[in-house]
Design a protein around this motif. Structure first.
Motif, mmCIF file in Angstrom:
data_model
loop_
_atom_site.group_PDB
_atom_site.id
_atom_site.type_symbol
_atom_site.label_atom_id
_atom_site.label_comp_id
_atom_site.label_asym_id
_atom_site.label_seq_id
_atom_site.Cartn_x
_atom_site.Cartn_y
_atom_site.Cartn_z
ATOM 1 N N LYS A 27 48.335 -80.109 -1.276
ATOM 2 C CA LYS A 27 47.400 -81.222 -1.455
ATOM 3 C C LYS A 27 46.886 -81.254 -2.883
ATOM 4 O O LYS A 27 46.760 -82.327 -3.498
ATOM 5 N N ASN A 33 49.508 -82.746 -5.193
ATOM 6 C CA ASN A 33 49.547 -84.207 -5.086
ATOM 7 C C ASN A 33 48.337 -84.855 -5.747
ATOM 8 O O ASN A 33 48.448 -85.936 -6.344
ATOM 9 N N GLY A 34 47.192 -84.189 -5.672
ATOM 10 C CA GLY A 34 45.999 -84.701 -6.350
ATOM 11 C C GLY A 34 46.181 -84.760 -7.854
ATOM 12 O O GLY A 34 45.717 -85.703 -8.512
ATOM 13 N N GLN A 35 46.868 -83.777 -8.400
ATOM 14 C CA GLN A 35 47.124 -83.779 -9.842
ATOM 15 C C GLN A 35 48.097 -84.890 -10.231
ATOM 16 O O GLN A 35 47.932 -85.543 -11.272
ATOM 17 N N ILE A 36 49.104 -85.111 -9.395
ATOM 18 C CA ILE A 36 50.039 -86.213 -9.676
ATOM 19 C C ILE A 36 49.309 -87.548 -9.571
ATOM 20 O O ILE A 36 49.524 -88.456 -10.392
ATOM 21 N N ASP A 37 48.415 -87.675 -8.580
ATOM 22 C CA ASP A 37 47.596 -88.891 -8.478
ATOM 23 C C ASP A 37 46.814 -89.124 -9.767
ATOM 24 O O ASP A 37 46.735 -90.257 -10.263
ATOM 25 N N ALA A 38 46.227 -88.038 -10.306
ATOM 26 C CA ALA A 38 45.411 -88.163 -11.513
ATOM 27 C C ALA A 38 46.255 -88.581 -12.716
ATOM 28 O O ALA A 38 45.828 -89.406 -13.538
ATOM 29 N N ARG A 51 48.601 -95.698 -15.270
ATOM 30 C CA ARG A 51 48.223 -97.079 -14.926
ATOM 31 C C ARG A 51 47.214 -97.644 -15.923
ATOM 32 O O ARG A 51 47.234 -98.849 -16.217
ATOM 33 N N ARG A 54 58.030 -87.733 -5.819
ATOM 34 C CA ARG A 54 56.914 -88.217 -6.635
ATOM 35 C C ARG A 54 57.185 -88.061 -8.133
ATOM 36 O O ARG A 54 56.381 -88.523 -8.939
ATOM 37 N N GLU A 70 49.093 -90.286 -12.534
ATOM 38 C CA GLU A 70 49.489 -91.681 -12.306
ATOM 39 C C GLU A 70 48.358 -92.642 -12.672
ATOM 40 O O GLU A 70 48.610 -93.735 -13.201
ATOM 41 N N LYS A 71 47.112 -92.234 -12.442
ATOM 42 C CA LYS A 71 45.973 -93.076 -12.819
ATOM 43 C C LYS A 71 45.921 -93.250 -14.331
ATOM 44 O O LYS A 71 45.692 -94.368 -14.834
#
Length: 384
Positions: free
Chosen positions: A88, A91-96, A102, A151, A98-99
């Motif tokens: 988890k 994935n949180g780091q990849i989310d960050a 963006r 991802r 990706e932000k």
């Protein structure tokens, strides 16, 4: 020949061109930095790397200034802190990341293969790659590995500084004779085979010697050593010895030179301790090198860290041992407190090109070290 070239330049027998044209040479390079920890040290702390920062080694303006065309962003966790929910956390780091992408679409784009990199670079943008540093984040699960690959993770550093049920770390094992070490388990071998099938590079930085050799017996693809140096020059467990380098060359893999002063120079830690005592006060033996370094002024930090020539010495040695086609860079920026003098952050990377030109490397050789070798094994791993 390079030493002779430097000697002749020193005495004015040859007038070098590097002093005038190194920045132009650097602009022509495709610079690929194979390892950077800015996600954990800046992005997750809420720092906007879209702006130039006072803290840390990395932000998008400094990546552009340093001519970085492809940056591998490390997804990392401390095994002890993330005994649960490591997947988890990854994935949180990849989310960050990706932000960040963006929010900065005109400057940086996520790449998932070498074709993406080519297209992104044609548009003048930075290509972002993802490398997962530490197999604990797949939680011993091949489906988790596959999800991280989907991802965008294009390499997995098998261990960090702790043993896993399926793979062992240099920090734990390399104090033992090789015959007493554990390496890959049966499950670990299955993970390597699946990485080969996916086209995901196997990274053995941080891995034990036994793990290193076990991986070479299993893999069908060239391996990556993303951020390590030459043990013959600096005998640290994070660096590769000559036998490992010979095996790496036979495999066709690549070693990315780590910029950390402690992996480049045996005397760094003692200089740091002495400076801390001299300028700050009594030293708590449990204090990390990072905290010691942060307490010094910029001028004092410059004095205690290693000269840029030490990094080039490691590059020279590695090129001698494995050949020009097997050496890359994996700076470890933002995962280290001290980089060499004149390489204080990512914006200073042209100084490395300058130093390599001064040492006598040709532009096509520098191009391989600074990026093309990394892309070569990435492409070879993509191929079925």
């Amino acid at each position: 020949m390079r030493n002779l070239f430097s000697f002749l330049c020193l005495f004015g027998i040859i007038v070098p061109g590097w002093a005038q044209d190194y920045q132009e040479v650097h602009r022509r390079l495709l610079v690929v930095d194979g390892h950077n920890d800015v996600i954990i040290t800046s992005i997750l702390r809420g720092r906007d790397i879209g702006q130039r920062l006072e803290e840390g080694h990395t932000d998008i303006p400094r990546l552009i200034e340093g001519g970085v065309g492809v940056q591998v962003f490390a997804v990392w966790s401390d095994d002890q802190k993330w005994k649960k929910d490591a997947f988890k956390h990854a994935n949180g780091q990849i989310d960050a990341l990706e932000k960040v992408i963006r929010q900065n679409p005109e400057r940086i784009v996520l790449a998932k293969n070498t074709s993406d990199i080519e297209n992104i670079r044609k548009s003048g943008k930075i290509a972002a790659l993802i490398g997962v540093e530490g197999g604990n984040m797949i939680e011993s699960s091949i489906p988790n590995l596959e999800q991280l690959y989907q991802r965008g993770a294009r390499y997995l550093t098998l261990t960090w500084n702790y043993n896993l049920p399926w793979a062992t770390a240099a920090a734990v094992e390399d104090s033992k004779p090789l015959s007493k070490q554990r390496g890959l388990s049966k499950q670990g071998k299955d993970i390597i085979r699946r990485m080969n099938e996916l086209g995901m590079m196997v990274d053995v930085s941080h891995g034990s010697k036994k793990l290193f050799y076990d991986v070479l017996k299993v893999t069908k693809k060239p391996i990556l050593v993303s951020h390590s140096n030459a043990a013959a020059l600096t005998p640290h467990y994070r660096n590769l010895d000559d036998k490992q380098l010979e095996a790496l060359k036979e495999n066709g893999g690549v070693i990315g030179v780590n910029f950390y002063a402690g992996f480049l120079d045996e005397g760094y830690e003692s200089r740091l301790r002495d400076a801390y005592v001299k300028y700050v006060g009594p030293l708590d033996k449990k204090m990390s090198t990072w905290r010691q370094y942060d307490k010094l002024t910029k001028e004092q930090q410059y004095q205690v860290t290693t000269p840029l020539s030490s990094l080039v010495d490691h590059i020279d040695y590695l090129v001698q041992k494995v050949g020009i086609d097997h050496v890359a860079i994996g700076s470890d920026y933002d995962g280290i407190e001290a980089a060499p003098q004149d390489l204080e952050d990512v914006s200073k990377l042209p100084n490395l090109t300058k130093a390599l030109l001064k040492r006598g490397y040709k532009e096509e050789e520098i191009a391989k070290i600074m990026g093309l070798n990394f892309l070569r094994i990435m492409k070879e791993n993509e191929q079925n």
